[in-house]
Design a protein around this motif. Structure first.
Motif, short mmCIF file in Angstrom:
data_model
loop_
_atom_site.label_atom_id
_atom_site.label_comp_id
_atom_site.label_asym_id
_atom_site.label_seq_id
_atom_site.Cartn_x
_atom_site.Cartn_y
_atom_site.Cartn_z
N TYR A 108 0.82 -1.21 0.00
CA TYR A 108 0.00 0.00 0.00
C TYR A 108 0.86 1.27 0.00
O TYR A 108 0.32 2.37 -0.12
N GLY A 109 2.19 1.13 0.19
CA GLY A 109 3.05 2.30 0.23
C GLY A 109 3.05 2.99 1.58
O GLY A 109 3.53 4.12 1.71
N MET A 110 2.51 2.32 2.58
CA MET A 110 2.48 2.90 3.93
C MET A 110 3.86 2.77 4.59
O MET A 110 4.66 1.91 4.24
N THR A 111 4.10 3.58 5.59
CA THR A 111 5.38 3.59 6.29
C THR A 111 5.52 2.35 7.17
O THR A 111 4.66 2.06 8.01
N VAL A 112 6.59 1.62 6.94
CA VAL A 112 6.94 0.48 7.80
C VAL A 112 8.41 0.60 8.18
O VAL A 112 9.21 1.14 7.40
N THR A 113 8.75 0.13 9.35
CA THR A 113 10.14 0.20 9.85
C THR A 113 10.69 -1.20 10.04
O THR A 113 10.12 -2.01 10.76
N LEU A 114 11.79 -1.45 9.36
CA LEU A 114 12.48 -2.74 9.50
C LEU A 114 13.67 -2.57 10.43
O LEU A 114 14.39 -1.57 10.37
N ASN A 115 13.88 -3.55 11.29
CA ASN A 115 15.04 -3.55 12.18
C ASN A 115 15.53 -4.98 12.37
O ASN A 115 15.01 -5.91 11.74
N ALA A 116 16.50 -5.17 13.25
CA ALA A 116 17.10 -6.49 13.44
C ALA A 116 16.11 -7.51 13.97
O ALA A 116 16.28 -8.71 13.74
N TYR A 117 15.06 -7.07 14.65
CA TYR A 117 14.12 -8.00 15.25
C TYR A 117 13.05 -8.50 14.28
O TYR A 117 12.54 -9.61 14.45
N ASN A 118 12.71 -7.72 13.27
CA ASN A 118 11.63 -8.15 12.37
C ASN A 118 12.06 -8.36 10.92
O ASN A 118 11.26 -8.78 10.10
N VAL A 119 13.32 -8.09 10.61
CA VAL A 119 13.74 -8.15 9.21
C VAL A 119 13.74 -9.58 8.67
O VAL A 119 13.39 -9.80 7.49
N VAL A 120 14.09 -10.56 9.48
CA VAL A 120 14.09 -11.95 9.00
C VAL A 120 12.66 -12.42 8.74
O VAL A 120 12.39 -13.10 7.73
N ALA A 121 11.74 -12.07 9.63
CA ALA A 121 10.34 -12.44 9.43
C ALA A 121 9.81 -11.81 8.15
O ALA A 121 9.12 -12.47 7.35
N ALA A 122 10.12 -10.54 7.93
CA ALA A 122 9.65 -9.85 6.72
C ALA A 122 10.29 -10.46 5.46
O ALA A 122 9.61 -10.62 4.43
N ARG A 123 11.57 -10.82 5.56
CA ARG A 123 12.26 -11.40 4.39
C ARG A 123 11.67 -12.76 4.02
O ARG A 123 11.44 -13.05 2.83
N CYS A 124 11.41 -13.59 5.02
CA CYS A 124 10.83 -14.91 4.74
C CYS A 124 9.39 -14.80 4.26
O CYS A 124 8.96 -15.55 3.36
N ALA A 125 8.62 -13.85 4.81
CA ALA A 125 7.24 -13.64 4.36
C ALA A 125 7.22 -13.13 2.92
O ALA A 125 6.38 -13.56 2.10
N ALA A 126 8.13 -12.24 2.58
CA ALA A 126 8.21 -11.70 1.22
C ALA A 126 8.59 -12.80 0.24
O ALA A 126 8.08 -12.85 -0.90
N ILE A 131 21.59 -10.38 16.82
CA ILE A 131 20.12 -10.39 17.01
C ILE A 131 19.44 -11.09 15.85
O ILE A 131 18.54 -11.92 16.04
N VAL A 132 19.84 -10.74 14.64
CA VAL A 132 19.25 -11.36 13.45
C VAL A 132 19.50 -12.86 13.46
O VAL A 132 18.61 -13.67 13.15
N LEU A 133 20.73 -13.25 13.82
CA LEU A 133 21.07 -14.67 13.85
C LEU A 133 20.19 -15.42 14.85
O LEU A 133 19.76 -16.55 14.60
N GLN A 134 19.90 -14.79 15.97
CA GLN A 134 19.01 -15.41 16.96
C GLN A 134 17.60 -15.62 16.41
O GLN A 134 16.96 -16.64 16.67
N THR A 135 17.11 -14.65 15.64
CA THR A 135 15.73 -14.73 15.14
C THR A 135 15.57 -15.75 14.03
O THR A 135 14.45 -16.19 13.74
N THR A 136 16.66 -16.16 13.39
CA THR A 136 16.55 -17.08 12.25
C THR A 136 16.04 -18.45 12.67
O THR A 136 15.52 -19.21 11.84
N ARG A 137 16.18 -18.81 13.95
CA ARG A 137 15.74 -20.13 14.42
C ARG A 137 14.25 -20.35 14.19
O ARG A 137 13.80 -21.47 13.95
N SER A 138 13.48 -19.29 14.29
CA SER A 138 12.01 -19.41 14.16
C SER A 138 11.57 -19.59 12.71
O SER A 138 10.38 -19.84 12.46
N PHE A 139 12.49 -19.46 11.77
CA PHE A 139 12.10 -19.49 10.37
C PHE A 139 12.86 -20.55 9.58
O PHE A 139 13.06 -20.42 8.37
N LEU A 140 13.28 -21.58 10.28
CA LEU A 140 13.92 -22.70 9.60
C LEU A 140 12.85 -23.56 8.92
O LEU A 140 11.74 -23.67 9.42
N PRO A 141 13.13 -24.14 7.75
CA PRO A 141 14.43 -24.14 7.05
C PRO A 141 14.59 -23.00 6.05
O PRO A 141 15.62 -22.89 5.42
#
Length: 613
Positions: free
Chosen positions: A89-107, A142-152
């Protein structure tokens, strides 16, 4: 923390109850996206223009005359999908170390690639990761820690491998290029609390080579192992620094490890951690402290890693046994064992320690280097002495175990019997403790254990205790009296010891007995010092008196010993022995406490003295 903002339009997503999300707009929604229990009421055009997967799902839904699609299996769930939807939608979203892996895998799941639209979400996230996240130490962890939830998927997208490479590279960087302010994570220093008048104290402080070890303790064991392997592969950090990292991780991740015993009772939960730490240990001797290896051994036994791992650790410990403490060696015996401690494990450590010397000597002989200076592998006299003292102290502790067999005690003591110690007080305490805790042992066993110590090497204080110790065989007491009188004579400048005739006769008789039967164990037990040994002892005593003569303690002890030598109870004892005949006199297990009660009432009794153990 690094972050990236995408889009410029205000956020118009609204919430209705706990299960509905919608966009506040004048246009009516024309698609419902189900993500688990959450329904998103949205518009097709912005979504389909950027998502290949939604295009396919909507095509299928149209064929079924439905306006709903289900993507409940999207990585990251509703929160990750909301980020992707807002981007569409072009709305403002903020990516950081805590949500970037989730957003990358969802994309990736939604197929938001460049082939659908230029500048799509996957491209922007990859740029953010490579230009910002992977360049930041904290963010990479931080990013490395979050990757566990998105294996494989996180593994397939190489997010994990990129993070590991980034973290390992930064850990190996020259410390002069490390920013202390963001890497230091330990107990605050005075300058950090504002108590340092030098405001630049923190900035000017040198960064230690192990600055990174505590930050990596945040990683679970699987990721930690991969990071450490990568660091070791680079080969820029010393084994000591790697060892410090493993030590910090064990203390953080294994409850009770610092006390030598894992707590919480769940052995299976910690088995992988202990196994991995052992596997990661650097091969270089001394890269980790001996106390750490012993704690690791106790942990390995607790989680039941098996004999192979246990044997590996025992060999490592034996190579640097001189660094250990008595408390470190107190390894509890396994289930089903009667003894309190695992004495066999300590014996294997001592064997490994002594084997180092043998191996080095053999290598020297094979190389035919006759004039070779001592090799690093050959044990120094100081190391041998430290281990001998360590085992003496260990024997005193295990002697308190009422189920400890005499054979195990003696075998362990004899392993270091060839190491010359300046004093045998510690060994005497161990022997005395064993006799105290095992009063039912036989006469021959009592003699065997007493043969471990050298009466010539007991201090004046130990001799004072020994001559009043009714647990010792008679001949041991006689030997102690004889050598202490030699000590007294040496300190007073007398040419010969002023011994009572009964004691001299008993010692001379014992000496003749030992010389007449070389194979007689009893005779060997009774042998006394030769003239050469007495001369050497005088020289040793003289040096000792020179060092300690100023405090007057030795003089008081010697005066008290003279009084004991002249007391009536000893004269009576020797006389009664002569009346009983030779057979009675050879009973070395007889105690001074067995003298008749009438004499004991009028003279100092060894029964009244408590043990020094």
């Amino acid at each position: 923390m690094k972050f990236m903002k995408l889009g410029s339009k205000p956020d118009s997503f609204q919430t209705e109850g706990n299960s509905v999300r919608y966009v506040a707009t004048e246009l009516a929604t024309d698609i419902i996206v189900n993500v688990g229990d959450i329904k998103f009421y949205l518009h097709k055009f912005p979504l389909l223009s950027k998502s290949a997967h939604l295009q396919n799902l909507v095509t299928i839904a149209n064929g079924e005359n439905s306006d709903e699609v289900d993507i409940s299996d999207i990585p990251g769930g509703p929160s990750a999908y909301e980020i992707c939807a807002k981007f569409c939608y072009g709305m403002t979203v903020t990516l950081n170390a805590y949500n970037v892996v989730a957003a990358r895998c969802a994309a990736e799941y939604l197929g938001m690639h460049e082939t659908i639209e230029k500048g799509n979400l996957i491209y922007k996230i990859d740029v953010f990761l490579s230009s910002s996240i992977f360049r930041s130490w904290k963010d990479s962890i931080i990013v490395l820690q979050t990757t566990r939830s998105f294996l494989p998927l996180s593994e397939e997208l190489k997010v994990i491998s990129h993070c590991i490479h980034a973290v390992a590279t930064k850990a190996c960087v020259d410390v002069s290029k490390v920013n202390w302010s963001y890497s230091y994570n330990r107990k605050k220093l005075p300058e950090e609390n504002g108590n340092d008048p030098n405001l630049n104290g923190l900035r000017n402080r040198l960064v230690p080579t192990d600055w990174w070890v505590e930050d990596l303790c945040e990683l679970e064991i699987g990721l930690y192992k991969r990071v450490l392997v990568t660091i070791q592969t680079k080969g820029t950090l010393s084994d000591e620094v790697i060892g410090e990292g493993l030590k910090a991780y064990a203390y953080r991740r294994l409850p009770g490890f610092s006390k030598g015993m894992i707590q919480c009772g769940d052995a299976a939960k910690y088995r992988s951690t202990v196994d991995t730490i052992v596997w990661l240990l650097p091969t270089e001797r001394g890269s980790v402290p001996c106390s750490f290896l012993l704690k690791l051994l106790k942990a390995a036994i607790y989680v039941d890693l098996g004999d192979a791992i246990k044997g590996q650790l025992i060999r490592r410990i034996g190579q640097q046994l001189e660094e250990a403490s008595v408390n470190d060696l107190l390894i509890h015996a396994g289930e089903g064992e009667n003894m309190m401690y695992d004495v066999d494990a300590v014996k294997k450590m001592v064997e490994e320690f002594l084997m180092r010397d043998q191996i080095a000597k053999l290598e020297s002989e094979e190389d035919h280097e006759v004039q070779e200076i001592r090799k690093p592998g050959i044990l120094s006299d100081a190391s041998k002495l430290m281990v001998a003292k360590l085992i003496d102290g260990y024997l005193a502790e295990i002697a308190k175990d009422p189920n400890l067999p005499l054979l195990k005690f003696v075998e362990l003591a004899e392993m270091v019997s060839g190491v010359s110690r300046p004093a045998h007080d510690a060994l005497y305490r161990a022997v005395d403790m064993y006799l105290k805790e095992h009063p039912g042992i036989s006469k021959s066993e009592r003699k065997r254990i007493c043969k471990l110590m050298d009466c010539k090497k007991l201090s004046a204080e130990a001799c004072m205790h020994a001559v009043q110790n009714d647990r010792l065989p008679l001949r041991v007491v006689v030997q102690v009296l004889f050598f202490e009188q030699v000590r007294v004579a040496a300190s007073s400048g007398s040419s010969t010891p002023d011994l009572p005739k009964s004691i001299r006769d008993l010692n001379n008789g014992s000496q003749r007995s030992s010389r007449s039967a070389n194979t007689n164990t009893e005779g060997d037990w009774d042998v006394v010092a030769s003239a050469e040994e007495l001369k050497a002892l005088k020289e040793e005593v003289a040096s000792l008196r020179l060092a300690n003569g100023r405090n007057g303690v030795d003089k008081a002890v010697n005066n008290k010993m003279r009084g004991m030598l002249k007391s009536k109870i000893f004269t009576k004892l020797w006389s009664s022995k002569g009346e009983k005949g030779e057979n009675s006199g050879s009973d070395s297990s007889e105690s001074l406490g067995s003298a008749n009660m009438e004499e004991a009432k009028s003279t100092p009794s060894r029964n009244r003295m408590h043990s020094v153990s």
